[in-house]
Design a protein around this motif. Structure first.
Motif, PDB file in Angstrom:
ATOM      1  N   GLN A  83      -6.339   4.386   0.087  1.00 24.78           N
ATOM      2  CA  GLN A  83      -6.116   5.015  -1.299  1.00 24.78           C
ATOM      3  C   GLN A  83      -6.218   6.351  -1.347  1.00 24.78           C
ATOM      4  O   GLN A  83      -5.713   6.975  -1.840  1.00 24.78           O
ATOM      5  CB  GLN A  83      -7.037   4.259  -2.253  1.00 24.78           C
ATOM      6  N   GLU A  84      -7.614   6.955  -0.587  1.00 24.39           N
ATOM      7  CA  GLU A  84      -7.936   8.071  -0.580  1.00 24.39           C
ATOM      8  C   GLU A  84      -6.961   9.185   0.031  1.00 24.39           C
ATOM      9  O   GLU A  84      -6.632  10.209  -0.314  1.00 24.39           O
ATOM     10  CB  GLU A  84      -9.346   8.116  -0.051  1.00 24.39           C
ATOM     11  N   LEU A  85      -6.499   8.633   1.228  1.00 19.42           N
ATOM     12  CA  LEU A  85      -5.492   9.535   1.806  1.00 19.42           C
ATOM     13  C   LEU A  85      -4.247   9.636   1.307  1.00 19.42           C
ATOM     14  O   LEU A  85      -3.552  10.659   1.202  1.00 19.42           O
ATOM     15  CB  LEU A  85      -5.158   8.736   3.367  1.00 19.42           C
ATOM     16  N   CYS A  86      -3.603   8.624   0.509  1.00 22.49           N
ATOM     17  CA  CYS A  86      -2.478   8.475  -0.106  1.00 22.49           C
ATOM     18  C   CYS A  86      -2.593   9.449  -1.443  1.00 22.49           C
ATOM     19  O   CYS A  86      -1.815  10.390  -1.637  1.00 22.49           O
ATOM     20  CB  CYS A  86      -2.081   7.224  -0.642  1.00 22.49           C
ATOM     21  N   LYS A  87      -3.929   9.438  -1.922  1.00 26.64           N
ATOM     22  CA  LYS A  87      -4.269  10.193  -3.005  1.00 26.64           C
ATOM     23  C   LYS A  87      -4.115  11.592  -2.737  1.00 26.64           C
ATOM     24  O   LYS A  87      -3.434  12.561  -3.585  1.00 26.64           O
ATOM     25  CB  LYS A  87      -5.560  10.000  -3.807  1.00 26.64           C
ATOM     26  N   PRO A  93      -0.478   4.323  -3.139  1.00 21.28           N
ATOM     27  CA  PRO A  93      -0.455   3.771  -1.965  1.00 21.28           C
ATOM     28  C   PRO A  93       1.043   2.651  -1.517  1.00 21.28           C
ATOM     29  O   PRO A  93       1.433   2.470  -0.650  1.00 21.28           O
ATOM     30  CB  PRO A  93      -1.579   2.856  -1.886  1.00 21.28           C
ATOM     31  N   GLU A  94       1.000   1.965  -2.807  1.00 22.45           N
ATOM     32  CA  GLU A  94       2.480   0.912  -2.916  1.00 22.45           C
ATOM     33  C   GLU A  94       3.644   1.756  -2.976  1.00 22.45           C
ATOM     34  O   GLU A  94       4.907   0.914  -3.139  1.00 22.45           O
ATOM     35  CB  GLU A  94       2.141  -0.066  -3.842  1.00 22.45           C
ATOM     36  N   GLN A  95       3.707   2.998  -3.022  1.00 24.18           N
ATOM     37  CA  GLN A  95       4.949   3.596  -3.311  1.00 24.18           C
ATOM     38  C   GLN A  95       5.895   3.641  -2.045  1.00 24.18           C
ATOM     39  O   GLN A  95       5.521   3.587  -0.936  1.00 24.18           O
ATOM     40  CB  GLN A  95       4.708   5.141  -3.544  1.00 24.18           C
ATOM     41  N   ILE A  96       7.000   3.302  -2.145  1.00 20.45           N
ATOM     42  CA  ILE A  96       7.982   3.137  -1.053  1.00 20.45           C
ATOM     43  C   ILE A  96       8.597   4.486  -0.668  1.00 20.45           C
ATOM     44  O   ILE A  96       9.011   5.368  -1.563  1.00 20.45           O
ATOM     45  CB  ILE A  96       9.560   2.164  -1.533  1.00 20.45           C
ATOM     46  N   THR A 103       9.479   0.877   3.627  1.00 19.36           N
ATOM     47  CA  THR A 103       8.190   1.059   4.353  1.00 19.36           C
ATOM     48  C   THR A 103       7.421   1.923   2.971  1.00 19.36           C
ATOM     49  O   THR A 103       7.841   2.851   2.548  1.00 19.36           O
ATOM     50  CB  THR A 103       8.181   2.152   5.292  1.00 19.36           C
ATOM     51  N   ARG A 104       6.126   1.429   2.884  1.00 21.02           N
ATOM     52  CA  ARG A 104       5.274   1.960   1.886  1.00 21.02           C
ATOM     53  C   ARG A 104       4.398   3.132   2.381  1.00 21.02           C
ATOM     54  O   ARG A 104       3.906   2.989   3.500  1.00 21.02           O
ATOM     55  CB  ARG A 104       4.528   0.909   1.092  1.00 21.02           C
ATOM     56  N   ALA A 105       3.747   3.847   1.505  1.00 24.26           N
ATOM     57  CA  ALA A 105       2.914   4.874   1.882  1.00 24.26           C
ATOM     58  C   ALA A 105       1.724   4.212   2.443  1.00 24.26           C
ATOM     59  O   ALA A 105       1.123   4.825   3.404  1.00 24.26           O
ATOM     60  CB  ALA A 105       2.709   5.739   0.720  1.00 24.26           C
ATOM     61  N   GLU A 106       1.250   3.010   1.907  1.00 23.87           N
ATOM     62  CA  GLU A 106      -0.016   2.450   2.304  1.00 23.87           C
ATOM     63  C   GLU A 106       0.059   2.220   3.841  1.00 23.87           C
ATOM     64  O   GLU A 106      -0.859   2.216   4.836  1.00 23.87           O
ATOM     65  CB  GLU A 106      -0.561   1.269   1.804  1.00 23.87           C
ATOM     66  N   GLU A 107       1.350   1.676   4.435  1.00 29.32           N
ATOM     67  CA  GLU A 107       1.446   1.467   5.690  1.00 29.32           C
ATOM     68  C   GLU A 107       1.467   2.599   6.746  1.00 29.32           C
ATOM     69  O   GLU A 107       0.916   2.422   7.942  1.00 29.32           O
ATOM     70  CB  GLU A 107       2.671   0.413   6.042  1.00 29.32           C
ATOM     71  N   VAL A 108       2.091   3.852   6.433  1.00 32.27           N
ATOM     72  CA  VAL A 108       2.098   5.086   6.974  1.00 32.27           C
ATOM     73  C   VAL A 108       0.680   5.351   7.080  1.00 32.27           C
ATOM     74  O   VAL A 108       0.149   5.926   8.123  1.00 32.27           O
ATOM     75  CB  VAL A 108       3.097   5.946   6.520  1.00 32.27           C
ATOM     76  N   ALA A 109      -0.254   5.504   5.839  1.00 29.70           N
ATOM     77  CA  ALA A 109      -1.522   5.829   5.849  1.00 29.70           C
ATOM     78  C   ALA A 109      -2.300   5.019   6.872  1.00 29.70           C
ATOM     79  O   ALA A 109      -3.019   5.414   7.505  1.00 29.70           O
ATOM     80  CB  ALA A 109      -1.976   5.881   4.538  1.00 29.70           C
ATOM     81  N   ALA A 110      -2.080   3.530   6.851  1.00 30.79           N
ATOM     82  CA  ALA A 110      -2.862   2.831   7.755  1.00 30.79           C
ATOM     83  C   ALA A 110      -2.535   3.237   9.297  1.00 30.79           C
ATOM     84  O   ALA A 110      -3.523   3.080   9.999  1.00 30.79           O
ATOM     85  CB  ALA A 110      -2.574   1.403   7.643  1.00 30.79           C
ATOM     86  N   ALA A 111      -1.398   3.650   9.527  1.00 35.56           N
ATOM     87  CA  ALA A 111      -0.961   4.045  10.858  1.00 35.56           C
ATOM     88  C   ALA A 111      -1.772   5.259  11.508  1.00 35.56           C
ATOM     89  O   ALA A 111      -2.293   5.538  12.555  1.00 35.56           O
ATOM     90  CB  ALA A 111       0.550   4.310  11.002  1.00 35.56           C
ATOM     91  N   VAL A 112      -1.701   6.359  10.253  1.00 40.45           N
ATOM     92  CA  VAL A 112      -2.244   7.537  10.665  1.00 40.45           C
ATOM     93  C   VAL A 112      -3.926   7.125  10.801  1.00 40.45           C
ATOM     94  O   VAL A 112      -4.508   7.589  11.548  1.00 40.45           O
ATOM     95  CB  VAL A 112      -2.473   8.474   9.520  1.00 40.45           C
ATOM     96  N   LEU A 113      -4.500   6.567   9.969  1.00 43.16           N
ATOM     97  CA  LEU A 113      -6.043   6.069   9.812  1.00 43.16           C
ATOM     98  C   LEU A 113      -6.311   5.377  11.308  1.00 43.16           C
ATOM     99  O   LEU A 113      -7.524   5.254  11.458  1.00 43.16           O
ATOM    100  CB  LEU A 113      -6.319   5.320   8.710  1.00 43.16           C
ATOM    101  N   LYS A 198      -3.291   1.059 -11.049  1.00 44.40           N
ATOM    102  CA  LYS A 198      -3.621  -0.134 -10.104  1.00 44.40           C
ATOM    103  C   LYS A 198      -2.247  -0.673  -9.553  1.00 44.40           C
ATOM    104  O   LYS A 198      -1.340  -0.846 -10.307  1.00 44.40           O
ATOM    105  CB  LYS A 198      -4.279  -1.056 -10.992  1.00 44.40           C
ATOM    106  N   GLY A 199      -2.353  -1.099  -8.501  1.00 43.07           N
ATOM    107  CA  GLY A 199      -0.934  -1.654  -7.766  1.00 43.07           C
ATOM    108  C   GLY A 199      -1.373  -3.016  -7.566  1.00 43.07           C
ATOM    109  O   GLY A 199      -2.427  -3.686  -8.303  1.00 43.07           O
ATOM    110  N   SER A 200      -0.487  -4.049  -6.861  1.00 40.77           N
ATOM    111  CA  SER A 200      -0.781  -5.251  -6.742  1.00 40.77           C
ATOM    112  C   SER A 200      -1.957  -5.872  -5.846  1.00 40.77           C
ATOM    113  O   SER A 200      -2.533  -6.661  -6.103  1.00 40.77           O
ATOM    114  CB  SER A 200       0.380  -5.808  -5.970  1.00 40.77           C
ATOM    115  N   ARG A 201      -2.512  -4.806  -5.080  1.00 41.40           N
ATOM    116  CA  ARG A 201      -3.902  -4.918  -4.590  1.00 41.40           C
ATOM    117  C   ARG A 201      -4.931  -4.682  -5.571  1.00 41.40           C
ATOM    118  O   ARG A 201      -6.005  -4.920  -5.084  1.00 41.40           O
ATOM    119  CB  ARG A 201      -3.815  -4.141  -3.424  1.00 41.40           C
ATOM    120  N   GLY A 202      -4.818  -4.014  -6.676  1.00 38.51           N
ATOM    121  CA  GLY A 202      -5.807  -3.667  -7.377  1.00 38.51           C
ATOM    122  C   GLY A 202      -6.900  -2.584  -6.995  1.00 38.51           C
ATOM    123  O   GLY A 202      -6.483  -2.043  -6.043  1.00 38.51           O
TER     124      GLY A 202
END
Length: 204
Positions: A83-87, A93-96, A103-113, A198-202
């Motif tokens: 969330q912090e990286l996407c912000k 985070p759930e933005q396509i 692919t959503r921003a959260e997956e790319v952020a997770a890859a970077v992290l 809030k997204g689906s993950r809250g």
């Protein structure tokens, strides 16, 4: 996340070693050796850019016997870090960010992290950029920049750079156009609300 079902088959008799296939590959999987193209099938994600751009039609996309999926599991990373990286990158985070592969921003952020430091590595790990290969380089570079990573551009044609966003507009430009119907700061406030929504993950 992307289902990989194709791979390139190179006809060595036709290949002229021009390296165009290498330059257009968004996952950096093709090298030229002894004036012939060689594909690293472990990293190839079957996008077909090499086949589409080969000037002598030396490449054909063929079906894999066993299709497989590439993905980075966001559950493997503390979600507050995602969330912090996407912000920081001005994204939800759930933005396509890649409509071709969803692919959503959260997956790319997770890859970077979890260690990805270049667009090509992110492409190999998530499958992003395996459709049109054009627009999604921008959010990838924005997320990398937000993580403090400035990758070196490879010798190729697959980086289109970052286009300016509302957050990049200078005070001088805002002042110049404030009486012409542009509401830059107001728009930023609205977008900030979307990013924090809030997204689906809250909120974790």
């Amino acid at each position: 996340m992307k289902l990989i079902s194709l791979k390139p088959l190179i006809n060595a008799d036709k290949c002229i070693g021009c390296a165009i296939c290498s330059k257009v590959c968004p996952a950096a999987t093709i090298v030229i050796k002894d004036k012939k193209a060689i594909v690293n099938e472990e990293f190839c994600r079957g996008c077909g850019a090499c086949e589409q751009r080969c000037p002598v039609y030396a490449i054909a996309m063929v079906k894999l016997e066993k299709p497989y999926t590439v993905a980075v599991n966001v559950e493997d990373v503390p979600y507050e870090k995602i969330q912090e990286l996407c912000k920081t990158a001005h994204m939800h985070p759930e933005q396509i960010i890649c409509y071709c592969t969803a692919t959503r921003a959260e997956e790319v952020a997770a890859a970077v992290l979890t260690g990805a430091k270049t667009p090509e590595e992110i492409s190999r790990r998530t499958g992003i950029r395996m459709g049109c290969k054009v627009e999604c380089i921008q959010p990838i570079l924005r997320i990398l920049k937000a993580a403090g990573i400035d990758p070196e551009r490879p010798d190729g044609y697959q980086w289109y750079g970052i286009t300016p966003t509302l957050w990049d507009i200078s005070p001088e430009i805002k002042e110049k156009y404030k009486t012409s119907g542009f509401y830059f700061d107001e728009d930023i406030k609205i977008l900030e609300k979307v990013i924090k929504a809030k997204g689906s993950r809250g909120d974790r």
